[in-house]
Design an enzyme around this catalytic site. Structure first.
Site, PDB file in Angstrom:
ATOM      1  N   ARG A   1       4.594  28.184  34.850  1.00 30.34           N
ATOM      2  CA  ARG A   1       5.501  28.713  33.951  1.00 30.34           C
ATOM      3  C   ARG A   1       5.698  30.316  34.146  1.00 30.34           C
ATOM      4  O   ARG A   1       4.714  31.040  34.409  1.00 30.34           O
ATOM      5  CB  ARG A   1       5.073  28.377  32.716  1.00 30.34           C
ATOM      6  CG  ARG A   1       3.735  28.922  32.091  1.00 30.34           C
ATOM      7  CD  ARG A   1       3.216  28.415  30.799  1.00 30.34           C
ATOM      8  NE  ARG A   1       2.109  29.110  30.290  1.00 30.34           N
ATOM      9  CZ  ARG A   1       1.469  28.564  29.064  1.00 30.34           C
ATOM     10  NH1 ARG A   1       2.167  27.743  28.607  1.00 30.34           N
ATOM     11  NH2 ARG A   1       0.339  29.159  28.857  1.00 30.34           N
TER      12      ARG A   1
ATOM     13  N   ASP B   1       3.445  45.960  34.334  1.00 31.24           N
ATOM     14  CA  ASP B   1       4.332  45.034  34.768  1.00 31.24           C
ATOM     15  C   ASP B   1       5.173  44.813  33.570  1.00 31.24           C
ATOM     16  O   ASP B   1       4.703  44.128  32.500  1.00 31.24           O
ATOM     17  CB  ASP B   1       3.443  43.643  35.243  1.00 31.24           C
ATOM     18  CG  ASP B   1       4.494  42.615  35.593  1.00 31.24           C
ATOM     19  OD1 ASP B   1       5.325  43.204  36.353  1.00 31.24           O
ATOM     20  OD2 ASP B   1       4.336  41.520  35.147  1.00 31.24           O
TER      21      ASP B   1
ATOM     22  N   GLU C   1      21.513  25.225  60.398  1.00 32.16           N
ATOM     23  CA  GLU C   1      20.790  25.103  61.710  1.00 32.16           C
ATOM     24  C   GLU C   1      19.517  25.647  61.796  1.00 32.16           C
ATOM     25  O   GLU C   1      18.642  25.009  62.527  1.00 32.16           O
ATOM     26  CB  GLU C   1      21.825  26.055  62.656  1.00 32.16           C
ATOM     27  CG  GLU C   1      21.384  25.935  63.981  1.00 32.16           C
ATOM     28  CD  GLU C   1      22.135  26.932  64.755  1.00 32.16           C
ATOM     29  OE1 GLU C   1      23.065  26.638  65.837  1.00 32.16           O
ATOM     30  OE2 GLU C   1      22.005  28.263  64.428  1.00 32.16           O
ATOM     31  N   SER C   2      19.020  26.469  60.473  1.00 27.78           N
ATOM     32  CA  SER C   2      17.948  26.966  60.671  1.00 27.78           C
ATOM     33  C   SER C   2      16.704  26.036  60.371  1.00 27.78           C
ATOM     34  O   SER C   2      15.529  26.007  60.443  1.00 27.78           O
ATOM     35  CB  SER C   2      17.567  28.273  59.781  1.00 27.78           C
ATOM     36  OG  SER C   2      18.644  29.126  60.323  1.00 27.78           O
TER      37      SER C   2
ATOM     38  N   GLY D   1      10.517  35.190  45.084  1.00 32.20           N
ATOM     39  CA  GLY D   1      11.302  34.472  45.808  1.00 32.20           C
ATOM     40  C   GLY D   1      10.887  34.027  47.353  1.00 32.20           C
ATOM     41  O   GLY D   1      11.491  33.774  48.017  1.00 32.20           O
TER      42      GLY D   1
ATOM     43  N   CYS E   1      12.343  32.288  37.361  1.00 31.62           N
ATOM     44  CA  CYS E   1      12.756  33.238  36.357  1.00 31.62           C
ATOM     45  C   CYS E   1      14.308  32.939  36.454  1.00 31.62           C
ATOM     46  O   CYS E   1      14.926  32.244  37.066  1.00 31.62           O
ATOM     47  CB  CYS E   1      13.069  34.776  37.546  1.00 31.62           C
ATOM     48  SG  CYS E   1      11.454  35.455  37.997  1.00 31.62           S
TER      49      CYS E   1
ATOM     50  N   GLY F   1      14.403  39.450  39.027  1.00 36.10           N
ATOM     51  CA  GLY F   1      14.906  38.071  38.924  1.00 36.10           C
ATOM     52  C   GLY F   1      14.764  36.920  40.110  1.00 36.10           C
ATOM     53  O   GLY F   1      15.469  35.797  40.359  1.00 36.10           O
TER      54      GLY F   1
ATOM     55  N   GLU G   1      13.304  34.217  29.272  1.00 33.16           N
ATOM     56  CA  GLU G   1      13.729  34.618  30.650  1.00 33.16           C
ATOM     57  C   GLU G   1      13.058  33.922  31.855  1.00 33.16           C
ATOM     58  O   GLU G   1      13.033  34.400  32.844  1.00 33.16           O
ATOM     59  CB  GLU G   1      13.883  35.989  31.008  1.00 33.16           C
ATOM     60  CG  GLU G   1      14.961  36.869  29.886  1.00 33.16           C
ATOM     61  CD  GLU G   1      15.151  38.369  30.086  1.00 33.16           C
ATOM     62  OE1 GLU G   1      14.812  38.761  31.453  1.00 33.16           O
ATOM     63  OE2 GLU G   1      15.605  39.018  29.030  1.00 33.16           O
TER      64      GLU G   1
HETATM   65  P1  XMP Z   1       7.479  33.711  42.521  1.00 30.52           P
HETATM   66  O1  XMP Z   1       8.819  33.391  43.259  1.00 30.52           O
HETATM   67  O2  XMP Z   1       6.669  34.023  43.621  1.00 30.52           O
HETATM   68  O3  XMP Z   1       7.741  35.106  41.898  1.00 30.52           O
HETATM   69  O4  XMP Z   1       7.109  32.632  41.747  1.00 30.52           O
HETATM   70  C1  XMP Z   1       6.634  35.472  41.053  1.00 30.52           C
HETATM   71  C2  XMP Z   1       7.112  36.728  40.127  1.00 30.52           C
HETATM   72  O5  XMP Z   1       8.443  36.209  39.270  1.00 30.52           O
HETATM   73  C3  XMP Z   1       8.267  37.004  38.221  1.00 30.52           C
HETATM   74  N1  XMP Z   1       8.111  36.194  36.904  1.00 30.52           N
HETATM   75  C4  XMP Z   1       9.138  36.220  36.060  1.00 30.52           C
HETATM   76  N2  XMP Z   1      10.343  36.657  35.890  1.00 30.52           N
HETATM   77  N3  XMP Z   1      10.864  35.622  34.058  1.00 30.52           N
HETATM   78  C5  XMP Z   1      11.296  36.394  35.183  1.00 30.52           C
HETATM   79  O6  XMP Z   1      12.392  36.827  35.174  1.00 30.52           O
HETATM   80  C6  XMP Z   1       9.680  35.216  33.983  1.00 30.52           C
HETATM   81  O7  XMP Z   1       9.557  34.242  33.038  1.00 30.52           O
HETATM   82  C7  XMP Z   1       8.906  35.237  35.006  1.00 30.52           C
HETATM   83  N4  XMP Z   1       7.586  34.919  35.209  1.00 30.52           N
HETATM   84  C8  XMP Z   1       7.077  35.633  36.423  1.00 30.52           C
HETATM   85  C9  XMP Z   1       7.006  38.050  38.454  1.00 30.52           C
HETATM   86  O8  XMP Z   1       7.346  39.230  38.697  1.00 30.52           O
HETATM   87  C10 XMP Z   1       6.102  37.438  39.260  1.00 30.52           C
HETATM   88  O9  XMP Z   1       5.257  38.016  39.881  1.00 30.52           O
END
Ligand code: XMP
Length: 479
Positions: free
Chosen positions: A388, A250, A469-470, A342, A307, A302, A415
């Site tokens: 975090r 990863d 609306e959703s 996301g 992120c 992203g 990031e």
């Molecule tokens: P969610 O939306 O479920 O996403 O919190 C989880 C995924 O976010 C990624 N991730 C990061 N991406 N900076 C990034 O650009 C970060 O600091 C960071 N931390 C996690 C990662 O792919 C995770 O599975």
């Protein structure tokens, strides 16, 4: 002149309902492909973030039908031990159970039990012949003179034990536990040597969690994450040795020469281990990583809750388009896709799978749960936990071993962000809501399987008015 294509994410679209023959959403089957060789019973993976997945999360999620990927922001030894903890959490037959000699003192036995993390011990002599059982209860009552008492003085002796043979089936074991009201069933050979152990807790877990994802030994499946620099190969070796079923390579920008090299190097260590590679967001990246030998691809640059990659670098692809682009290519190589980042609502899971994903990875959505690492904090009458990003300031300091006083902190360009999220309780409640929503979505599209959902989904783009609306609108929501 450059032509700029259009890219969309989950909230930009809805799925068009189809005529359905469902009589209940429970008819939907959520079994799916994690990698080329591993299937899981619900399409949910917990993210390898240090505020999301350690052993506790991995154990709970695998029991509910998903899988956890343990993060890598710790020493290799700690990392391997965490994988072992998940593997030890349950199995039908424990091969080589921990044993203690009957002539050891109770204190020595207590110390040993603590060291190996069990509450009771099988008592056996040098040639492994069964002598008795030392249970949690025995330890409690022997407290006052544990230094002088011997194990043989307090154990339940051999003649009082119920035992069984090596080929004991689940049904046989269930009957023995029910008839004799015991907690541990030692398995012995013809010479009365100890060859295995079945515990009532393991039987209970098997009954209580019918969707649990188990390996061939009946242990929960689990993954571990590595990077592509430094000690990554050593870490991968240790995690594989500890029993990891999957290695996730990863890195933030997975479409890179380093990634392709890392896939090949890990493949050299083990031809069997399943390798997930990411993160990527384009068709070309999917093609390159499939050809390099990845067994699944993690898609998302992203979109994650924590992120800020897109803000800091200007790079990324809105997630629905990224998943669709990668899935188109990965399908040709028979490589499953993980939509990572996301996902906040169950509808997003339906959309991700409709776009071609086989599973989704959740970070922020699972942060703040009982099983996520970290302490529960109180502010007034509310409870919180930290969530975090893996590229946030503090995780980067930890990962790169940067000393706050000595080094120039401008070296760190985060990031990701750090945040407090509300405490959410045990994951079973959340997962039930997510899977209930997914199954409903499957019934709206007349999809009895995940493969059918991928095939049947037809999206429509929506406007701001459609998005408004959703959700609930024009009322005062009280709950
Ligand atoms: P969610 O939306 O479920 O996403 O919190 C989880 C995924 O976010 C990624 N991730 C990061 N991406 N900076 C990034 O650009 C970060 O600091 C960071 N931390 C996690 C990662 O792919 C995770 O599975």
């Amino acid at each position: 002149m450059k032509i700029i294509p259009y890219a969309l994410t989950y909230d930009d679209v809805l799925i068009v309902p189809r005529r359905s023959s469902f009589s209940s959403r429970s008819e939907a089957n959520t079994k799916t492909r994690l990698t080329k060789k591993i299937n899981i019973n619900i399409p949910i993976i917990s993210a390898n973030m240090d505020t999301v997945t350690e052993a506790e999360m991995a154990i709970s999620l695998a029991r509910l039908g998903g899988i956890g990927i343990i993060h890598r922001f710790m020493s290799i030894e700690e990392n391997a031990e965490m994988i072992r903890r998940v593997k030890r959490a349950q199995s039908f037959i424990i091969e080589n159970p921990y044993t203690i000699d009957p002539d050891k003192t109770v204190n020595e036995a207590k110390k040993y039990a603590e060291e190996v993390g069990v509450t009771g011990l099988i008592v056996a002599n040098e040639d492994k012949k069964l002598q008795g059982i030392l249970s949690r209860r025995d330890f409690i009552f022997a407290n006052d003179n544990s230094d002088t008492l011997k194990v043989r003085d307090i154990m339940t002796p051999r003649e009082k034990l119920i035992t069984s043979h090596a080929h004991t089936t689940f049904e046989e074991a269930q009957k023995i536990f029910a008839n004799h009201k015991i907690e541990k069933l030692p398995l012995v050979d013809k010479e009365d040597r100890i060859i295995g152990l079945i515990t009532v807790d393991d039987i209970k877990n098997i009954i209580e969690y019918p969707l649990a994802n188990l390996d061939a030994e009946g242990q929960l499946i689990v993954g571990g994450a590595v990077g592509v620099h430094g000690d990554f190969l050593e870490r991968a070796k240790a995690l594989i040795q500890a029993g990891a079923d999957v290695i996730v390579i990863d890195i933030a920008h997975g479409h890179s020469d380093h990634m392709i090299e890392a896939i090949k190097k890990i493949r050299e260590i083990s031809s069997e281990i399943q390798i997930i590679a990411g993160n990527i967001a384009t068709a070309q990246a999917a093609k390159d990583l499939c050809e390099a030998g990845a067994d699944a691809l993690k898609v998302g640059v992203g979109p994650g809750t924590t992120c800020i990659t897109r803000l800091v670098t200007g790079c990324g692809v809105p997630q629905l388009t990224a998943v669709m682009e990668c899935a188109k290519i990965a399908k040709k190589y028979n490589v499953p896709i993980i939509a990572d980042g996301g996902i906040q609502k169950s509808g997003d899971i339906v959309k991700a799978i409709g776009a071609g994903a086989d599973t989704v990875m959740l970070g922020g959505a699972l942060a703040g749960t009982e099983e996520s690492p970290g302490v529960v904090m109180r502010r007034g009458d509310k409870k919180f936990k930290v969530c975090r990003g893996s590229a946030s300031f503090s995780v980067t300091l930890k990962r790169k071993n940067i000393n706050l006083e000595k080094k120039d902190l401008n070296e760190v360009v985060p990031e990701g962000v750090e945040s407090l999220v509300p405490y959410k309780g045990p994951i079973i409640d959340l997962i039930s809501q997510f899977i209930g929503g997914l199954k409903s979505g499957m019934s709206y599209t007349n999809s009895y399987t995940i493969a059918e959902l991928q095939k049947n989904t037809e999206f429509v783009r929506i406007t701001n008015a459609g998005a408004k609306e959703s959700g609930p609108h024009d009322i005062n929501v009280i709950n």
